[in-house]
Each structure stands twice: as C-alpha cells, then as structure tokens.
Design an enzyme around this catalytic site. Sequence first.
Site, PDB file in Angstrom:
ATOM      1  N   LYS A   1      13.969   0.613  -9.971  1.00 46.61           N
ATOM      2  CA  LYS A   1      14.560   0.391  -8.637  1.00 46.61           C
ATOM      3  C   LYS A   1      13.942  -0.839  -7.973  1.00 46.61           C
ATOM      4  O   LYS A   1      14.661  -1.655  -7.397  1.00 46.61           O
ATOM      5  CB  LYS A   1      14.343   1.656  -7.800  1.00 46.61           C
ATOM      6  CG  LYS A   1      15.008   1.625  -6.439  1.00 46.61           C
ATOM      7  CD  LYS A   1      15.406   3.017  -5.970  1.00 46.61           C
ATOM      8  CE  LYS A   1      14.229   3.902  -5.622  1.00 46.61           C
ATOM      9  NZ  LYS A   1      13.562   3.516  -4.371  1.00 46.61           N
TER      10      LYS A   1
ATOM     11  N   GLN B   1       6.144  -3.531  -0.315  1.00 41.22           N
ATOM     12  CA  GLN B   1       7.296  -3.867   0.529  1.00 41.22           C
ATOM     13  C   GLN B   1       6.882  -4.882   1.582  1.00 41.22           C
ATOM     14  O   GLN B   1       7.587  -5.861   1.840  1.00 41.22           O
ATOM     15  CB  GLN B   1       7.857  -2.606   1.191  1.00 41.22           C
ATOM     16  CG  GLN B   1       8.495  -1.657   0.194  1.00 41.22           C
ATOM     17  CD  GLN B   1       8.968  -0.367   0.834  1.00 41.22           C
ATOM     18  OE1 GLN B   1       8.825  -0.161   2.039  1.00 41.22           O
ATOM     19  NE2 GLN B   1       9.528   0.522   0.031  1.00 41.22           N
TER      20      GLN B   1
ATOM     21  N   ASP C   1       4.525   6.621  -5.614  1.00 44.43           N
ATOM     22  CA  ASP C   1       5.756   7.426  -5.585  1.00 44.43           C
ATOM     23  C   ASP C   1       5.672   8.663  -6.479  1.00 44.43           C
ATOM     24  O   ASP C   1       6.594   9.483  -6.489  1.00 44.43           O
ATOM     25  CB  ASP C   1       6.949   6.571  -6.036  1.00 44.43           C
ATOM     26  CG  ASP C   1       7.260   5.480  -5.025  1.00 44.43           C
ATOM     27  OD1 ASP C   1       6.911   5.647  -3.843  1.00 44.43           O
ATOM     28  OD2 ASP C   1       7.850   4.460  -5.424  1.00 44.43           O
TER      29      ASP C   1
ATOM     30  N   ARG D   1      14.924  -6.506  -6.128  1.00 43.64           N
ATOM     31  CA  ARG D   1      14.417  -7.885  -6.098  1.00 43.64           C
ATOM     32  C   ARG D   1      15.328  -8.835  -6.858  1.00 43.64           C
ATOM     33  O   ARG D   1      15.499  -9.996  -6.461  1.00 43.64           O
ATOM     34  CB  ARG D   1      12.999  -7.922  -6.676  1.00 43.64           C
ATOM     35  CG  ARG D   1      11.964  -7.328  -5.698  1.00 43.64           C
ATOM     36  CD  ARG D   1      10.702  -6.915  -6.421  1.00 43.64           C
ATOM     37  NE  ARG D   1       9.618  -6.517  -5.536  1.00 43.64           N
ATOM     38  CZ  ARG D   1       9.496  -5.311  -4.968  1.00 43.64           C
ATOM     39  NH1 ARG D   1      10.425  -4.380  -5.173  1.00 43.64           N
ATOM     40  NH2 ARG D   1       8.465  -5.037  -4.184  1.00 43.64           N
TER      41      ARG D   1
ATOM     42  N   ARG E   1       5.815  13.419   2.685  1.00 46.10           N
ATOM     43  CA  ARG E   1       5.582  14.040   1.369  1.00 46.10           C
ATOM     44  C   ARG E   1       4.280  14.813   1.331  1.00 46.10           C
ATOM     45  O   ARG E   1       4.127  15.729   0.515  1.00 46.10           O
ATOM     46  CB  ARG E   1       5.587  12.967   0.273  1.00 46.10           C
ATOM     47  CG  ARG E   1       6.971  12.432   0.013  1.00 46.10           C
ATOM     48  CD  ARG E   1       7.014  11.435  -1.119  1.00 46.10           C
ATOM     49  NE  ARG E   1       8.393  10.979  -1.274  1.00 46.10           N
ATOM     50  CZ  ARG E   1       8.764   9.866  -1.879  1.00 46.10           C
ATOM     51  NH1 ARG E   1       7.845   9.059  -2.395  1.00 46.10           N
ATOM     52  NH2 ARG E   1      10.041   9.551  -1.974  1.00 46.10           N
TER      53      ARG E   1
ATOM     54  N   GLY F   1      13.847   2.183   2.045  1.00 49.88           N
ATOM     55  CA  GLY F   1      12.807   1.403   2.713  1.00 49.88           C
ATOM     56  C   GLY F   1      12.644   0.046   2.058  1.00 49.88           C
ATOM     57  O   GLY F   1      12.484  -0.976   2.731  1.00 49.88           O
TER      58      GLY F   1
ATOM     59  N   SER G   1       0.840  -2.293   0.488  1.00 51.29           N
ATOM     60  CA  SER G   1       2.289  -2.074   0.480  1.00 51.29           C
ATOM     61  C   SER G   1       2.999  -3.266  -0.151  1.00 51.29           C
ATOM     62  O   SER G   1       2.954  -4.384   0.371  1.00 51.29           O
ATOM     63  CB  SER G   1       2.802  -1.867   1.909  1.00 51.29           C
ATOM     64  OG  SER G   1       4.198  -2.053   1.947  1.00 51.29           O
TER      65      SER G   1
HETATM   66  C1  S3P Z   1       8.182  -0.287  -3.367  1.00 50.95           C
HETATM   67  C2  S3P Z   1       6.950  -0.172  -2.785  1.00 50.95           C
HETATM   68  C3  S3P Z   1       6.353   1.115  -2.399  1.00 50.95           C
HETATM   69  C4  S3P Z   1       7.091   2.281  -3.029  1.00 50.95           C
HETATM   70  C5  S3P Z   1       8.582   2.119  -2.942  1.00 50.95           C
HETATM   71  C6  S3P Z   1       9.004   0.879  -3.697  1.00 50.95           C
HETATM   72  C7  S3P Z   1       8.701  -1.632  -3.689  1.00 50.95           C
HETATM   73  O1  S3P Z   1       6.425   1.260  -0.993  1.00 50.95           O
HETATM   74  O2  S3P Z   1       6.707   3.483  -2.403  1.00 50.95           O
HETATM   75  O3  S3P Z   1       9.251   3.230  -3.477  1.00 50.95           O
HETATM   76  O4  S3P Z   1       9.675  -1.752  -4.460  1.00 50.95           O
HETATM   77  O5  S3P Z   1       8.134  -2.614  -3.179  1.00 50.95           O
HETATM   78  P1  S3P Z   1       5.280   0.677  -0.017  1.00 50.95           P
HETATM   79  O6  S3P Z   1       5.386  -0.786  -0.004  1.00 50.95           O
HETATM   80  O7  S3P Z   1       5.589   1.279   1.321  1.00 50.95           O
HETATM   81  O8  S3P Z   1       3.987   1.164  -0.585  1.00 50.95           O
END
Ligand code: S3P
Length: 460
Positions: free
Chosen positions: A45, A191, A341, A50, A372, A116, A189
């Site tokens: 995913k 993200q 995750d 990306r 969670r 997210g 993070s």
């Molecule tokens: C992800 C980063 C993680 C992960 C999410 C996917 C990503 O989140 O939990 O399912 O693809 O960058 P965080 O950046 O909040 O840790």
Amino acid sequence: MLMCLCQIKYYLKDKKYFQQKSKKMKKISNKVSKITGTLSVPADKSISHRSLLLSSIAKGTSYIHNLLEADDVINTSKALTELGVNVKKVSLGEWIVEGKQFFSTPKNILDMGNSGTGARLLLGLLCGESVKATITGDASLLSRPMKRITEPLSFNKEVQINSTEDKLPITVCGATNNFDLEYTLPVASAQLKSAILLSGIKRKSKTIIHEPIPCRDHTERMLKSMGADITITKEDNGNLITLHGGKELSSLDISIPSDISSAAFLIVAALIVPNSKITIKNVILNPYRTGILTALEMMHANIRITNKRVLSGEDVGDINVESSNLIGANMPKELAPSMIDEYPILAIAAAYAKGKTTLNGLSELKVKESNRFEAIINGLNQNGIKAVGLDNSIEIYGDDLNIPVGGSLIKTNLDHRIAMSFLIMGLNTLKPIEIDDDTAISTSFPNFCELMNSIGANIK
Ligand code: S3P
C-alpha cells in the site's frame, strides 16, 4: 471561502449517497484444522500511493505494474484525476500515469476515504503546487491528528492551510516560492517525513530532515530512482535527509511487491493453527518494514525466507511459515517503527504464546485508523485472553495449553487491521469470533476472506 462552502455542500450531499450505499456487513470466523498453500497477497500500500503521487508530477508516462487496487489507493488515483492528471487502469494491476507540469484546481473536494497516508502525502504534494483544494475523509480519518503535518508545512508563509482543530477537512492553497526548510521529526512517521519531502520537490530550495528514529524510506528510494537530488547520510542521532528541489523527476517503470503488512495476517494464521504450512511469494522485505519477522523470531516462530532478490529498488523474498509453539517475549520499543501496523496481529500471536509477551513503544497506536491500543486490549479480553495496558505498553498473557474461548463480537470502528486480526484469531478459538463490520477490509486487502478461505480458513 465561497468556493469552499459550495464544495462542502456538494460533498455532504455526496457523502449521504455513499453512506446509503455502503452497508455494514458482519463476518464470522470459525475454527479450522489447518492452513496450507502457496500464494501471493496484494501489493504494498505504501509504495502504491507513492508511485501514483510521484508519477503525477514526473516528466512523461509512468508504468506501474501490480498497483494495489484497494479503496485507499483508488481514492488517491481519483484525487489525482480531480487535479487534472491522466491516471488510467490498463488491466488488472497495470496502470499508466501521464505526469503533469501543473495541477488544475479541482472542482470537487478530494475524499481520501480511510487513508491517512493518502491524505497526508497528498497534502504535502499540494503545498508545492499553485492550487487550492480541500481534502477530507471518512469518520475514522476525520478524527486523526493532522497538526504534525500542518505545522511544519505552514513554516512556508506563502502556503495557506486552513482547518478546524487541525483535523480534516483541510483546505490548502499551495505555493511555488523558494523556501528552505530544515526540520527534525518529532515522531517516527513516514507519512510526516514524506509529506515534507513531497512539498519540496519542485522548489528550487533545500529540504533538510533530521530523522532521529528512522522509519520506512520508500519515498526516498523512489525519489532517488526518479533522478531527484536527494541524499541520506547517517548523523550522530539517526539519519539526515537532504533534498535539493527543482529538478525534474523522470517517469517510473515500477513493479510493486506484495505488502508485508497484509502477509502478516497469513503468517500468524499459519503459526497459530496446528498442522499449517504456507509460502507467501514476493513480499517486500525493506529493512524498515520487517520488524514483525524479528518479533516473531523472538517468539520462536518457524519462519524461513527464500528467493531473496531486489525488485524495483526494494528487497523482496518468499516467506515460508509452519505452525509453531510460540514463546512470549519482551519486544523492544525500538522495533515499533518497523512494525507499527503489525501490532494488532502480533497481539493475536502473543495470545497463543507460552507466558507473557510485552509490546512496547505503542503511543502511535492510539492515533491509527482507530485507537488500536484499546482495541487490542478489549478484543483479547473479550475472547478470554488477559491483556493489560500500561502507559505505552501492553502485556499479553498467552495461553499455550488451552485454545482461547473466543465467542465475541468485535467492533471494528472502520479499522481494517483490527477486523482482519480478530478474524485470524477466530481460526483457532473454541467459539467463532465475529466482527460487526467488514467494510474497512477493502481499504488494504479486498480479497482477504476469499484468499484466507482458499488456504483452509472458514470465514463467512
Ligand atoms: C505509512 C506510514 C505509517 C503506517 C501507515 C503507512 C506510510 O504511518 O502506519 O499505515 O505509507 O508512510 P505513520 O507515518 O503515521 O507512522
């Protein structure tokens, strides 16, 4: 402002329609005698999001093989279409993206659903574009914290980000001015790291990120493969990432491996159901993603990796798993970023281990698709396994001698990983385990139930 009000009105009308359409469906998982087979799980995913986002601003046509066709990624593709990018599905998993020099201002609100990653990465990307757009999501996404993203992205005063209480919906007016940004990540993070990098790709400026606790680096790898001027070096405390923006990205031709976060459900199923033996092919083994394998090894799981290779710049391999007598372990908090995750499904493995397992470093678990931290404790307790929460740790008292009672109805709160974890637990409990709503499963693993049933599960 006027445009935004109109957009929100349109969106609310639209949302009512969708709410009527998607109905909650229960699923029930029954005890089975074994899990066997050789199979693949859906594509990763993180890399799927990306590859769409980066190819949308690259020069020329990008070819994406084995894109994850799950709700989260489809929402990212729809948002890019709204922004005027030509994103086309050619056949199953095969997608083409025509890179666009300038995005168009979207007519509709960009609905990122449950994702997210989609929402935060898109927000970062839009900060570097001359467009005004509003991003929203489902009830789960609307409740998630966005301040961690909006704060550093707003250091550039020409970028405008408007929201209420730093939650979605967020309206962003991006800007293309030159602006050097130097930032130390306050949380591990990917993200957040990626949103900041995406905001700096087109600026003829420097984006410098200090990353005290390194986490998944798919954005950095992909940017490098597309010709971006990006370097990652070690510094005293973690990694230093330096992006010199303003260089045109070349297009992608990428094959996406299977998602270890999806494979984890099958791995634990095979470990906890006696007489099981499975092989999951072509799974991503990026070192920032394999914490679950380290954790399960600490619990004496019988897991072997074969056929290791590199695919489109990422380590991949086949994962072979056999039923195991698991032993409880104290998981170091340093493992958290590389299996963030996977805690819900690791907690299920711990329920079948001899003795106590402690999961540490769980603060981020409280702000995922659902809380969670609470969902794991409540779900295990409801099914006859003692689990206790202490600040940012969970202690799980496994029962290796008796099969857990099971028999509960799990409230999933739009959280795909909670839904799938407890369906896996139901494969080896005295009474079946039911979930109240399976709709979120399609955000990451649309064929989960069919695939599980094809290797011996009984999920209806
Ligand atoms: C992800 C980063 C993680 C992960 C999410 C996917 C990503 O989140 O939990 O399912 O693809 O960058 P965080 O950046 O909040 O840790």
